[in-house]
Design a protein around this motif. Sequence first.
Motif, PDB file in Angstrom:
ATOM      1  N   UNK A  20     136.001 -18.704  21.025  1.00  0.00           N
ATOM      2  CA  UNK A  20     137.323 -18.083  21.165  1.00  0.00           C
ATOM      3  C   UNK A  20     138.310 -18.705  20.178  1.00  0.00           C
ATOM      4  N   UNK A  21     139.068 -17.859  19.506  1.00  0.00           N
ATOM      5  CA  UNK A  21     140.150 -18.330  18.647  1.00  0.00           C
ATOM      6  C   UNK A  21     141.354 -17.415  18.828  1.00  0.00           C
ATOM      7  N   UNK A  22     142.403 -17.704  18.099  1.00  0.00           N
ATOM      8  CA  UNK A  22     143.604 -16.885  18.144  1.00  0.00           C
ATOM      9  C   UNK A  22     144.219 -16.833  16.763  1.00  0.00           C
ATOM     10  N   UNK A  23     144.971 -15.774  16.539  1.00  0.00           N
ATOM     11  CA  UNK A  23     145.829 -15.770  15.360  1.00  0.00           C
ATOM     12  C   UNK A  23     147.068 -16.577  15.719  1.00  0.00           C
ATOM     13  N   UNK A  24     147.800 -16.988  14.740  1.00  0.00           N
ATOM     14  CA  UNK A  24     149.027 -17.733  14.998  1.00  0.00           C
ATOM     15  C   UNK A  24     150.047 -16.835  15.699  1.00  0.00           C
ATOM     16  N   UNK A  83     138.412  -8.750  18.317  1.00  0.00           N
ATOM     17  CA  UNK A  83     138.036  -7.936  19.460  1.00  0.00           C
ATOM     18  C   UNK A  83     139.120  -7.960  20.540  1.00  0.00           C
ATOM     19  N   UNK A  84     139.228  -6.840  21.253  1.00  0.00           N
ATOM     20  CA  UNK A  84     140.174  -6.683  22.352  1.00  0.00           C
ATOM     21  C   UNK A  84     139.378  -6.540  23.642  1.00  0.00           C
ATOM     22  N   UNK A  85     138.826  -7.632  24.116  1.00  0.00           N
ATOM     23  CA  UNK A  85     137.969  -7.597  25.294  1.00  0.00           C
ATOM     24  C   UNK A  85     138.744  -7.326  26.575  1.00  0.00           C
ATOM     25  N   UNK A  86     140.052  -7.604  26.583  1.00  0.00           N
ATOM     26  CA  UNK A  86     140.861  -7.425  27.787  1.00  0.00           C
ATOM     27  C   UNK A  86     141.626  -6.102  27.793  1.00  0.00           C
ATOM     28  N   UNK A  87     141.378  -5.272  26.775  1.00  0.00           N
ATOM     29  CA  UNK A  87     142.071  -3.984  26.656  1.00  0.00           C
ATOM     30  C   UNK A  87     143.593  -4.129  26.706  1.00  0.00           C
ATOM     31  N   UNK A 114     140.442 -13.180  17.321  1.00  0.00           N
ATOM     32  CA  UNK A 114     139.259 -13.523  16.535  1.00  0.00           C
ATOM     33  C   UNK A 114     138.242 -14.317  17.352  1.00  0.00           C
ATOM     34  N   UNK A 115     137.005 -13.879  17.261  1.00  0.00           N
ATOM     35  CA  UNK A 115     135.884 -14.569  17.882  1.00  0.00           C
ATOM     36  C   UNK A 115     134.890 -14.925  16.785  1.00  0.00           C
ATOM     37  N   UNK A 116     134.472 -16.179  16.761  1.00  0.00           N
ATOM     38  CA  UNK A 116     133.530 -16.649  15.749  1.00  0.00           C
ATOM     39  C   UNK A 116     132.128 -16.571  16.335  1.00  0.00           C
ATOM     40  N   UNK A 117     131.282 -15.785  15.692  1.00  0.00           N
ATOM     41  CA  UNK A 117     129.904 -15.584  16.151  1.00  0.00           C
ATOM     42  C   UNK A 117     128.962 -16.483  15.346  1.00  0.00           C
ATOM     43  N   UNK A 118     129.031 -17.742  15.644  1.00  0.00           N
ATOM     44  CA  UNK A 118     128.218 -18.744  14.975  1.00  0.00           C
ATOM     45  C   UNK A 118     128.971 -20.057  14.971  1.00  0.00           C
TER      46      UNK A 118
END
Length: 117
Positions: free
Chosen positions: A32-36, A70-74, A80-84
């Motif tokens: 899990x990440x975030x934009x500023x 991704x907007x998993x919570x609608x 941003x999600x890092x896949x690795x």
Amino acid sequence: MIIQCMKKSEWDKRKNEEYWGQESIDKNGFIHCSTIEYFWRVAPNFYNTSEEFVLICIDEDKLKAEVKYEDWDNTGRCYPHIYGLVNNDAVVDVLPFLKDENGEYVKNKEFADIKNK
């Protein structure tokens, strides 16, 4: 740039590793990440703790792993999600998680020109 908030004690363990984040991948499938711009919306998740947190600033262009917004919570907001794993040479800065006297997040001066969304 994207940011990941973590306990300072965790960062202290990871800061000299070439890659990190396997625990998050095992648990969530990604990191899990975030934009500023959206971090102020995420920050309350870290209020009720006495542990010290830091903001890991990651340059997406330097990441070897894929990043998906991704907007998993609608909510209409994509995070941003890092896949690795995160290659540590993509980390460009580590900043303190600042709080005011009420324990609420205070935007770091390095982010002052970036408007909240």
